[in-house]
Design a protein around this motif. Structure first.
Motif, PDB file in Angstrom:
ATOM      1  N   PRO A  70     -11.047 -10.193   6.211  1.00  0.00           N
ATOM      2  CA  PRO A  70      -9.267 -10.506   6.052  1.00  0.00           C
ATOM      3  C   PRO A  70      -9.427 -10.873   7.562  1.00  0.00           C
ATOM      4  N   PRO A  71      -7.993 -11.915   8.551  1.00  0.00           N
ATOM      5  CA  PRO A  71      -7.902 -11.626   9.461  1.00  0.00           C
ATOM      6  C   PRO A  71      -6.099 -10.297   9.282  1.00  0.00           C
ATOM      7  N   VAL A  72      -5.867 -10.372  11.119  1.00  0.00           N
ATOM      8  CA  VAL A  72      -4.437  -9.441  11.120  1.00  0.00           C
ATOM      9  C   VAL A  72      -3.652 -10.994  10.849  1.00  0.00           C
ATOM     10  N   LEU A  73      -2.635 -10.409  11.135  1.00  0.00           N
ATOM     11  CA  LEU A  73      -1.501 -11.024  11.553  1.00  0.00           C
ATOM     12  C   LEU A  73      -2.076 -12.179  12.358  1.00  0.00           C
ATOM     13  N   GLY A  74      -1.765 -13.311  12.934  1.00  0.00           N
ATOM     14  CA  GLY A  74      -1.904 -14.148  13.857  1.00  0.00           C
ATOM     15  C   GLY A  74      -3.256 -14.014  14.809  1.00  0.00           C
ATOM     16  N   GLN A  75      -4.194 -13.340  13.879  1.00  0.00           N
ATOM     17  CA  GLN A  75      -5.545 -13.376  14.933  1.00  0.00           C
ATOM     18  C   GLN A  75      -5.805 -14.317  15.362  1.00  0.00           C
ATOM     19  N   HIS A  76      -5.545 -15.993  14.592  1.00  0.00           N
ATOM     20  CA  HIS A  76      -6.608 -17.299  15.470  1.00  0.00           C
ATOM     21  C   HIS A  76      -5.299 -18.123  15.878  1.00  0.00           C
ATOM     22  N   THR A  77      -4.133 -17.548  16.247  1.00  0.00           N
ATOM     23  CA  THR A  77      -2.723 -18.828  16.720  1.00  0.00           C
ATOM     24  C   THR A  77      -3.402 -19.115  17.220  1.00  0.00           C
ATOM     25  N   ILE A  78      -3.341 -18.936  19.050  1.00  0.00           N
ATOM     26  CA  ILE A  78      -4.019 -19.431  20.569  1.00  0.00           C
ATOM     27  C   ILE A  78      -5.046 -20.476  19.654  1.00  0.00           C
ATOM     28  N   SER A  79      -6.361 -19.457  19.150  1.00  0.00           N
ATOM     29  CA  SER A  79      -7.933 -20.872  19.368  1.00  0.00           C
ATOM     30  C   SER A  79      -7.036 -21.897  17.483  1.00  0.00           C
ATOM     31  N   GLY A 122       0.745  -0.982  -0.295  1.00  0.00           N
ATOM     32  CA  GLY A 122      -0.423  -0.122   0.085  1.00  0.00           C
ATOM     33  C   GLY A 122       1.024   1.048   0.189  1.00  0.00           C
ATOM     34  N   PRO A 123       0.010   2.335   0.240  1.00  0.00           N
ATOM     35  CA  PRO A 123      -0.880   2.458  -0.060  1.00  0.00           C
ATOM     36  C   PRO A 123      -1.995   1.870  -1.043  1.00  0.00           C
ATOM     37  N   PRO A 124      -3.067   2.026  -0.290  1.00  0.00           N
ATOM     38  CA  PRO A 124      -4.023   2.570   0.659  1.00  0.00           C
ATOM     39  C   PRO A 124      -4.567   1.132   1.145  1.00  0.00           C
ATOM     40  N   PHE A 125      -4.563   2.142   2.653  1.00  0.00           N
ATOM     41  CA  PHE A 125      -4.450   1.015   3.997  1.00  0.00           C
ATOM     42  C   PHE A 125      -5.746   0.524   4.688  1.00  0.00           C
ATOM     43  N   LEU A 126      -6.489  -0.140   4.926  1.00  0.00           N
ATOM     44  CA  LEU A 126      -7.297   0.312   5.978  1.00  0.00           C
ATOM     45  C   LEU A 126      -7.260  -0.122   6.963  1.00  0.00           C
ATOM     46  N   SER A 127      -6.214  -0.741   8.067  1.00  0.00           N
ATOM     47  CA  SER A 127      -5.912  -0.152   9.158  1.00  0.00           C
ATOM     48  C   SER A 127      -4.274  -0.379   8.873  1.00  0.00           C
ATOM     49  N   THR A 131     -19.701  -6.025   3.011  1.00  0.00           N
ATOM     50  CA  THR A 131     -19.339  -5.271   4.183  1.00  0.00           C
ATOM     51  C   THR A 131     -19.206  -6.144   5.241  1.00  0.00           C
ATOM     52  N   VAL A 132     -17.825  -6.361   5.581  1.00  0.00           N
ATOM     53  CA  VAL A 132     -17.125  -7.341   6.418  1.00  0.00           C
ATOM     54  C   VAL A 132     -16.606  -6.649   8.001  1.00  0.00           C
ATOM     55  N   HIS A 133     -16.560  -7.365   8.691  1.00  0.00           N
ATOM     56  CA  HIS A 133     -16.155  -6.197   9.570  1.00  0.00           C
ATOM     57  C   HIS A 133     -15.143  -7.237  10.658  1.00  0.00           C
ATOM     58  N   ASN A 134     -13.688  -6.546  10.935  1.00  0.00           N
ATOM     59  CA  ASN A 134     -13.323  -7.447  11.720  1.00  0.00           C
ATOM     60  C   ASN A 134     -12.754  -6.475  12.735  1.00  0.00           C
ATOM     61  N   GLU A 135     -13.045  -7.410  14.172  1.00  0.00           N
ATOM     62  CA  GLU A 135     -12.791  -7.035  15.447  1.00  0.00           C
ATOM     63  C   GLU A 135     -11.893  -6.710  15.768  1.00  0.00           C
ATOM     64  N   VAL A 136     -10.472  -7.064  15.635  1.00  0.00           N
ATOM     65  CA  VAL A 136      -9.548  -6.600  15.817  1.00  0.00           C
ATOM     66  C   VAL A 136      -9.402  -5.157  15.996  1.00  0.00           C
ATOM     67  N   ASP A 137      -9.309  -5.081  14.110  1.00  0.00           N
ATOM     68  CA  ASP A 137      -8.688  -3.924  13.969  1.00  0.00           C
ATOM     69  C   ASP A 137      -9.822  -2.269  14.775  1.00  0.00           C
ATOM     70  N   ASP A 138     -10.940  -3.179  14.577  1.00  0.00           N
ATOM     71  CA  ASP A 138     -12.698  -2.322  14.128  1.00  0.00           C
ATOM     72  C   ASP A 138     -12.741  -1.805  13.282  1.00  0.00           C
ATOM     73  N   VAL A 139     -12.515  -2.351  12.107  1.00  0.00           N
ATOM     74  CA  VAL A 139     -12.840  -1.866  11.064  1.00  0.00           C
ATOM     75  C   VAL A 139     -13.551  -2.238   9.914  1.00  0.00           C
ATOM     76  N   ASP A 140     -14.360  -1.804   9.200  1.00  0.00           N
ATOM     77  CA  ASP A 140     -15.347  -2.269   8.160  1.00  0.00           C
ATOM     78  C   ASP A 140     -14.796  -2.374   7.023  1.00  0.00           C
ATOM     79  N   ILE A 141     -15.049  -3.131   6.282  1.00  0.00           N
ATOM     80  CA  ILE A 141     -14.021  -3.766   5.189  1.00  0.00           C
ATOM     81  C   ILE A 141     -15.213  -4.049   3.925  1.00  0.00           C
ATOM     82  N   LYS A 142     -15.893  -3.351   2.513  1.00  0.00           N
ATOM     83  CA  LYS A 142     -15.828  -4.025   1.667  1.00  0.00           C
ATOM     84  C   LYS A 142     -15.139  -5.179   0.806  1.00  0.00           C
TER      85      LYS A 142
END
Length: 429
Positions: A395-404, A77-82, A365-376
Motif C-alpha cells: 500500500p502506498p504512502v501518501l503521494g508516493q506516486h504523484t510526480i510519476s 490506529g493504533p496499530p500502525f505499520l509506520s 508479504t510486501v515491502h514499502n520502500e519509502v517507509d522501509d517496512v514489510d507488510i503482511k
C-alpha cells in the motif's frame, strides 16, 4: 469515440450463432484485468476494497487522495505499520499508486479530467452531488470519454430521500436490518465482527465494474454504476428477507442458531464450544449415531427438519447436555467420520494457523520502500487456472506516486513545481 483498447478484446473470441454468444477462451498469459486503468477517488473501506480487488487482477489503480489528510483510514490506529501507514489502510489499498490532488481547485480538476480521459474506470464514494459542483460528474465527463465506466458508491444511492446523507457500516447495518437479527436472544444489539455491509457493498461494486467492462467489449460504451450500501444490506438479508416478504416473519436475534435448520449452531463443550451443522435428514441421522442416540430420528418429534424446527426447544435441551460431556476436539474428530459438520470457534491466530490457510498460501508479504517496512496482507482468495494472481505491491504512502503519474500525463518538471508551490498537489518525495 476513442479506439477500443486491444488489451480488453484479446482475451476472448466471439461469434454469434442462433442468437447465442459463444466465447472461446485463449490461454491466459497475463492477469485478467491487465491493461485496465482505474482512477480511484475513494476512501475508508467499501469502495477501496472494490478497487483493491480490481488491482489484484491486474488493473492499474491510481488512488486520488486529499492534500495533507489523504484517506482518513491512514490515521485509523493504533496499530500502525509506520508513521504514514495504519494496518486498517493497508488491508484494502495494496497494489495502488497514490497521487495527492486538490480537486476543488481549477488546476486540480484539470488533472482529474486528464486522468479520466485516459482511463477505463473512474470510482468514487463521495456524497452524491459533490463532484457535480466541480463538473467532474458523469454527465459532464462522458462526452470526453464515452468508454469510461463511472462507478459511484454511496450510503443510500444517487437519488431518493436519504441520498444526501453520509453513511458508515454500523449505522447502515442497523438501519438495513442486520443488527436487528444479530446477537444473543433477548440481548443488547451487536454488530458483526467485521464491516460486513462495507465489504459486501465493495464486492457488488467490484463485480459491477467487471460486468460493465465486459459489456463494453460488446458495445464500445461505458456506463454509470450506482451502488447503494443500504440496498446492498437489504439484499444481504437473503432468506430472512424472503421469510418476511412472503410469510410475514420478522426475524429476531437467535444467537448462533438458525430459524429454519435444527441443529445448526454452537454448543458448549466440556472445554470450549463446537459449531454443529446438520443441514438435512441424512446428516441428522449421522449426528444421532455420533452422539450415541441412533434411535433419535425415529422419534416422531425429530424425524424431519420441519419437525425438528417445531420441536427445537426439546431437541436442543438434550443435545446441549450431550455436547457438554465431551471436549471440542472429541466432537470435531468424531464428525470427520460422518456427514454432518463440527467446527471449533477459532480466534484470529488459530484461523491463520489453520492447515488450509497455510496450504492456500493466502498471507503475502510486501515491502514499502519509502517507509522501509514489510507488510503482511491477506491475498486474493480466488485462483485462476490454479494460480494466485500474486502481483502484490505494498500500500502506498501518501503521494508516493504523484510526480510519476503527472509525468505520465505530460506535465513538465516546471509545471509540477508550480502545482506543488500552489499546494494543489503533494508528493511523498
Amino acid at each position: 469515440m476513442k479506439v477500443m483498447r486491444p488489451s480488453l478484446l484479446q482475451p476472448m473470441l466471439r461469434s454469434v450463432t442462433s442468437n447465442t454468444l459463444h466465447i472461446q477462451s485463449k490461454t491466459l498469459s497475463s492477469l485478467p484485468l491487465e491493461g485496465v486503468k482505474v482512477v480511484d477517488m475513494t476512501r475508508v473501506l467499501a469502495a477501496p476494497y472494490a478497487t483493491m480487488n480490481l488491482s489484484d487482477l491486474g488493473a492499474d489503480v491510481i488512488k486520488v487522495e486529499r492534500p495533507g489528510i489523504g484517506d482518513e483510514t491512514r490515521k485509523w490506529g493504533p496499530p500502525f505499520l509506520s508513521p504514514t501507514l495504519s494496518n486498517y489502510f493497508a488491508c484494502c489499498n495494496r497494489n495502488k499508486r497514490s497521487i495527492v490532488v486538490d480537486y476543488t481547485t481549477h488546476d486540480g480538476q484539470v488533472i482529474i479530467k486528464k486522468l479520466m480521459a485516459q482511463s477505463d474506470v473512474f470510482v468514487e464514494n463521495l456524497k452524491p452531488g459533490t463532484l457535480k459542483k466541480y463538473k467532474l460528474d458523469y454527465e459532464n465527463i462522458k462526452s470526453s470519454n464515452e468508454e469510461l465506466i463511472f462507478a459511484s458508491l454511496s450510503g443510500y444511492g444517487q437519488d431518493g430521500p436519504y441520498s444526501k446523507q453520509g453513511a458508515y457500516d454500523v449505522p447502515l447495518s442497523a438501519e438495513g436490518g442486520l443488527m436487528g437479527i444479530t446477537g444473543p436472544v433477548d440481548g443488547e444489539p451487536v454488530k458483526v465482527g467485521v464491516a460486513l455491509t462495507d465489504i459486501c457493498s465493495g464486492l457488488y461494486l467490484y463485480s459491477s465494474i467487471v460486468a460493465a467492462l465486459y459489456h463494453r467489449t460488446k458495445t464500445g460504451l461505458g456506463q454509470q454504476i450506482d451502488v447503494s450500501m443500504f440496498s446492498t444490506q437489504l439484499s444481504m438479508l437473503v432468506n430472512v428477507a424472503s421469510n418476511y416478504l412472503n410469510s410475514g416473519i420478522i426475524a429476531k436475534p437467535l444467537g448462533s442458531s438458525h430459524l429454519s435448520i435444527v441443529p445448526y449452531q454452537a454448543f458448549k463443550t466440556s472445554d470450549a464450544y463446537v459449531v454443529i451443522a446438520a443441514n438435512n435428514d441424512s446428516q441428522f441421522y449421522d449426528l444421532s449415531e455420533a452422539v450415541g442416540w441412533p434411535w433419535l430420528p425415529s422419534n416422531p418429534m425429530f424425524s424431519t427438519n420441519e419437525l425438528r424446527v417445531e420441536n427445537s426447544e426439546e431437541l436442543l435441551k438434550h443435545l446441549t447436555e450431550r455436547f457438554a460431556e465431551e471436549t471440542t476436539e472429541y466432537w470435531v474428530d468424531i464428525a470427520s467420520s460422518f456427514s454432518f459438520t463440527a467446527a471449533p470457534i477459532n480466534n484470529i491466530q488459530e484461523a491463520f494457523e489453520h492447515p488450509q490457510a497455510i496450504h492456500s498460501d493466502i498471507v503475502k508479504t510486501v515491502h514499502n520502500e519509502v517507509d522501509d517496512v514489510d507488510i503482511k496482507v491477506v491475498g486474493h482468495p480466488v485462483k485462476f487456472n490454479g494460480k494466485d494472481p500474486n502481483n502484490y505491491t505494498a500500500p502506498p504512502v501518501l503521494g508516493q506516486h504523484t510526480i510519476s503519474i503527472l509525468q505520465d500525463l505530460g506535465y513538465s518538471d516546471e509545471e509540477i513545481r508550480v502545482l506543488q508551490k500552489k499546494n494543489i498537489i503533494q508528493s511523498a518525495t
